[in-house]
Design a protein around this motif. Structure first.
Motif, mmCIF file in Angstrom:
data_model
loop_
_atom_site.group_PDB
_atom_site.id
_atom_site.type_symbol
_atom_site.label_atom_id
_atom_site.label_comp_id
_atom_site.label_asym_id
_atom_site.label_seq_id
_atom_site.Cartn_x
_atom_site.Cartn_y
_atom_site.Cartn_z
ATOM 1 N N TYR A 15 -12.489 6.389 -0.827
ATOM 2 C CA TYR A 15 -11.585 7.436 -0.323
ATOM 3 C C TYR A 15 -11.665 8.683 -1.196
ATOM 4 N N GLN A 16 -11.797 8.458 -2.517
ATOM 5 C CA GLN A 16 -11.921 9.617 -3.401
ATOM 6 C C GLN A 16 -13.329 10.208 -3.318
ATOM 7 N N ALA A 17 -14.310 9.328 -3.212
ATOM 8 C CA ALA A 17 -15.703 9.799 -3.201
ATOM 9 C C ALA A 17 -15.949 10.794 -2.064
ATOM 10 N N VAL A 18 -15.388 10.511 -0.904
ATOM 11 C CA VAL A 18 -15.664 11.403 0.231
ATOM 12 C C VAL A 18 -14.912 12.722 0.128
ATOM 13 N N GLN A 19 -13.919 12.762 -0.756
ATOM 14 C CA GLN A 19 -13.151 14.002 -0.848
ATOM 15 C C GLN A 19 -14.016 15.159 -1.362
ATOM 16 N N ASN B 12 0.836 -1.196 0.000
ATOM 17 C CA ASN B 12 0.000 0.000 0.000
ATOM 18 C C ASN B 12 0.869 1.243 0.000
ATOM 19 N N ILE B 13 0.547 2.175 -0.889
ATOM 20 C CA ILE B 13 1.187 3.480 -0.823
ATOM 21 C C ILE B 13 0.062 4.514 -0.808
ATOM 22 N N GLY B 14 0.394 5.765 -1.004
ATOM 23 C CA GLY B 14 -0.647 6.795 -1.013
ATOM 24 C C GLY B 14 -0.491 7.750 0.146
ATOM 25 N N ASN B 15 -0.917 8.987 -0.095
ATOM 26 C CA ASN B 15 -0.759 10.016 0.922
ATOM 27 C C ASN B 15 -1.984 10.056 1.844
ATOM 28 N N SER B 16 -1.923 10.864 2.881
ATOM 29 C CA SER B 16 -3.109 11.146 3.685
ATOM 30 C C SER B 16 -3.288 12.655 3.659
ATOM 31 N N ALA B 17 -4.377 13.121 4.249
ATOM 32 C CA ALA B 17 -4.620 14.559 4.258
ATOM 33 C C ALA B 17 -3.513 15.276 5.028
ATOM 34 N N VAL B 18 -2.854 14.538 5.910
ATOM 35 C CA VAL B 18 -1.871 15.150 6.798
ATOM 36 C C VAL B 18 -0.488 15.279 6.160
ATOM 37 N N THR B 19 -0.150 14.334 5.288
ATOM 38 C CA THR B 19 1.235 14.298 4.842
ATOM 39 C C THR B 19 1.400 13.671 3.456
ATOM 40 N N SER C 240 -4.360 6.877 -1.482
ATOM 41 C CA SER C 240 -4.345 8.315 -1.193
ATOM 42 C C SER C 240 -5.718 8.795 -0.727
ATOM 43 N N THR C 241 -5.694 9.632 0.281
ATOM 44 C CA THR C 241 -6.955 10.147 0.816
ATOM 45 C C THR C 241 -6.976 11.668 0.867
ATOM 46 N N GLY C 242 -5.935 12.290 0.317
ATOM 47 C CA GLY C 242 -5.923 13.757 0.372
ATOM 48 C C GLY C 242 -5.168 14.333 -0.804
ATOM 49 N N GLY C 243 -5.247 15.644 -0.962
ATOM 50 C CA GLY C 243 -4.518 16.324 -2.032
ATOM 51 C C GLY C 243 -5.068 15.968 -3.394
ATOM 52 N N ASN C 244 -4.205 15.986 -4.387
ATOM 53 C CA ASN C 244 -4.610 15.724 -5.773
ATOM 54 C C ASN C 244 -4.668 14.220 -6.047
ATOM 55 N N ILE C 245 -5.740 13.596 -5.588
ATOM 56 C CA ILE C 245 -5.842 12.135 -5.653
ATOM 57 C C ILE C 245 -5.785 11.638 -7.093
ATOM 58 N N ASN C 246 -6.533 12.296 -7.970
ATOM 59 C CA ASN C 246 -6.537 11.890 -9.383
ATOM 60 C C ASN C 246 -5.157 11.986 -10.016
ATOM 61 N N GLY C 247 -4.486 13.091 -9.738
ATOM 62 C CA GLY C 247 -3.167 13.320 -10.319
ATOM 63 C C GLY C 247 -2.158 12.304 -9.827
ATOM 64 N N ILE C 248 -2.176 12.022 -8.540
ATOM 65 C CA ILE C 248 -1.252 11.025 -7.985
ATOM 66 C C ILE C 248 -1.510 9.681 -8.640
#
Lengths: 454, 454
Positions: free
Chosen positions: A138-142, A80-87, A112-120
């Motif tokens: 995770y993307q839906a709730v953004q 698993n990789i991906g960012n969070s809203a925090v970091t 990923s759960t934060g930032g530019n999810i699509n771009g990442i």
């Protein structure tokens, strides 16, 4: 290479590997997998048709080098990789992807759960030779203030968008139902699945059935068109040893069995996710139960952790459980990093997690007596006995780390062919002495042969 | 405290715990152990008398806080420290001792093979509340050009010297015999036990029986006078997966069974050492075989490693095997550090090794359903669910590491009570959402109760 294969099949209404396999048609992806796994192509076709093997291979992910997950194939590892809203940021995630793939991760999930999810996700997909998985909620709730604002349409739309982008498999939390919620009473850690807890929140708020469950047929339709493999999320997996194997977990598993069969009815590939935290003596039972309830759909387990008392070392607590699960018949092991329960993993945590899980998967393959799987062990052991340090490093799961540790005490070039290491020093090297014993055995045999012919 | 207990027994010709237990006499050491293990004193006396439990407690080690190794007690962990001719010094070894003991190592072996061996051992013994083990042949060879120069007298003299100094248990490589040597033909890694290979070298040179075997009665006599527990070394343990469970290994095991009974005839406490490198599916068989062949003398295993391909991570490959061995009935697990096969462990390697093995031992105890053993897991999980980070760290096997990892991303004091960590961030904390589901379940129950009484 894969773009051509896909183009040739253009225009088919259902493009899943399962669909072709059931027609007796061996795709290029199946042939590729048969070669990689060193198993006959017919076996791949049969297993995919039967649903016991999946080849996560979205038609919009041409960069993919196809691989298989299933009991007939070697045990796989997901990172698993991906960012969070925090970091975290994109470059970091790409570095994690590359580290994971280099060290042998068989699939990677972008959580990923934060930032530019699509771009990442786009950056990851376009660089990834391994299947990429996601958790669409995770993307839906953004896009909303609260998960409770989401509709079935919103959820299907996100699934479709990610399918078009090329996501190979998706964790859908469709198995947790309104009727299951009372079953978590008495648990110590309640619901620990992030996606699962969001769906629970939705159901509690609306007092209605899980929208992923009610929209399941629409999701299957999306999967058929792009060949997205479903990974049925286990929202009610235990989050601690105390909660393992309870009614909540197994009630959801029954629903996952039902959803597996519904996916197969639509030729959609599916695997089933599993726990979590489980004591060692209950792991084989968990695998056997999933295999029975879900008609042998591939089991994709998270660990499981075999104790709760080692935060900071949960790659180890869970590698123990993962090895046991793989031995018992789990097809893919989702890694856990040392940061589990404490923070977002960085690149070094990804390294620790992947290697721990490659160990678990390989140990499981050895215990299952898969043909040829021990060859690498034997070759490394021969290099070790011959003091061929370079070859030993090369054959290691993590050559860089092995060499670095060796060089910490004996960095000079000379020691790369030295008949000892700093652990025992030159006087105590048992392997060196062993060679004199072998010489003795040879001499003795010759003497005996001489005496016999004299 | 222990000096008084010992003084009171002054003048007895045989001072072993087994000797007293067989007379039905419960020593202070046994009482101490019963309290620590939360088992009845009678059980301790019976188990020690029966040889199924050992209390390594040399009368010349008054600093000891007695502990027990055996199937009736919790699974134990040993940490190896000690320098080699190539590297390390006294201060380093003391730092390793302190790290190991702080993190919960139950015994420590000083395997020093170079420098001031006696001085290092003295420093360790006088500071150690846990039993100290040694491998006497490492010291014996220090005084000579070659192991082949040693006589039976030399070996017994070293054993006696260490016994007088207070060593609680000693690995004696007395099980490898001249007749076993041809059995290693066909192995990939020959003999990998350092002590075992030295004895093989001696036998090959002199073409005579192992002097530790021929001097065994004299060694037992030393053990009786000081209460040294014998740890019968497995010189022919497999050094790779290929060599596991072969004739050499099991021929030596038969000799270890014979030597176990001879020790018991002299009231000498004994445990038996075991492999090494073993595939997962053969570990339980190995434990069962040792228990049968050695009449249930405590089994003290090194790992075993379940694959050979991960140098740099062998604390993990072996923790998997150790957990399985403990579950199957091994009584003590000898740790392996990340440096295994590569170099001498430093303080951080000791930390990694001890924690990995505390995990394995604890997971084994959970799987064996030892009473009360899961309490710590449950308490930590409760703290986790309540976001009581401080309590969670406290209950961890390595609080310092757990807190450091948490603080890497969220160092501020505020986050110690925050209802999330950086892994998921505030919006995705499943545990937080779980609490709202529990609230919902309560409301629903109240509504139903209301409807029922309406």
């Amino acid at each position: 290479m894969r773009q051509e294969w896909i183009d040739r099949r253009g225009g088919d209404a259902c493009v899943t590997q399962m669909h072709y396999a059931r027609q007796g048609c061996a795709t290029e992806e199946m042939a590729y997998v048969a070669e990689r796994e060193q198993i006959p192509l017919e076996v791949v076709v049969d297993e995919v048709a039967r649903g016991r093997m999946v080849i996560p291979a979205n038609i919009n992910h041409p960069e993919l080098e196809p691989m298989a997950i299933g009991i007939a194939a070697q045990c796989k590892v997901n990172a698993n990789i991906g960012n969070s809203a925090v970091t975290s940021d994109v470059d970091n995630e790409i570095a994690k992807l590359e580290t994971a793939v280099t060290l042998g991760a068989d699939t990677v999930m972008d959580l990923s759960t934060g930032g530019n999810i699509n771009g990442i996700r786009e950056s990851i997909l376009r660089r990834s030779p391994v299947p990429i998985g996601t958790v669409p909620v995770y993307q839906a709730v953004q896009g909303v203030d609260s998960v409770t604002d989401l509709t079935e349409d919103d959820l299907v739309r996100v699934v479709e968008g990610q399918a078009e982008q090329g996501v190979d498999y998706m964790t859908i939390h469709c198995g947790i139902r309104l009727e299951h919620l009372p079953l978590i009473d008495g648990r110590i850690t309640g619901i620990v699945s992030r996606g699962g807890s969001l769906m629970a929140q939705w159901m509690v708020h609306h007092r209605r059935e899980n929208p992923f469950y009610t929209a399941y047929d629409r999701i299957l339709e999306v999967c058929r068109r792009h060949d997205v493999t479903l990974s049925l999320g286990d929202s009610l997996r235990p989050g601690c040893i105390h909660d393992a194997c309870d009614d909540a977990q197994f009630a959801e598993l029954d629903t996952l069995g039902e959803l597996t069969r519904r996916a197969w009815d639509q030729d959609v590939q599916v695997m089933v996710e599993g726990p979590g935290h489980v004591p060692m003596d209950k792991i084989a039972m968990n695998v056997e139960r999933q295999q029975r309830v879900c008609d042998e759909a591939p089991f994709y387990v998270l660990g499981p952790l075999v104790t709760d008392i080692a935060p900071g070392y949960d790659h180890i607590t869970s590698a123990i459980g993962a090895a046991l699960a793989g031995w018992a018949g789990a097809s893919m092991l989702c890694y856990v990093t040392p940061k589990e329960h404490l923070g977002l993993p960085d690149v070094n945590d990804v390294r620790q997690g992947v290697v721990a899980y490659k160990i678990a998967a390989h140990a499981a393959d050895i215990a299952r007596h898969r043909p040829g799987v021990r060859d690498r062990d034997d070759e490394l052991s021969r290099a070790r006995f011959k003091f061929d340090w370079r070859r030993q490093f090369e054959l290691s799961l993590d050559p860089e780390t092995a060499q670095r540790m060796h060089d910490e005490t004996l960095p000079e070039e000379y020691f790369k062919s030295a008949e000892f290491c700093s652990m025992c020093g030159p006087k105590f090297c048992s392997m060196q002495i062993s060679q004199t014993v072998e010489e003795y055995n040879r001499t003795r045999r010759e003497e005996e042969a001489g005496a016999a012919t004299a």
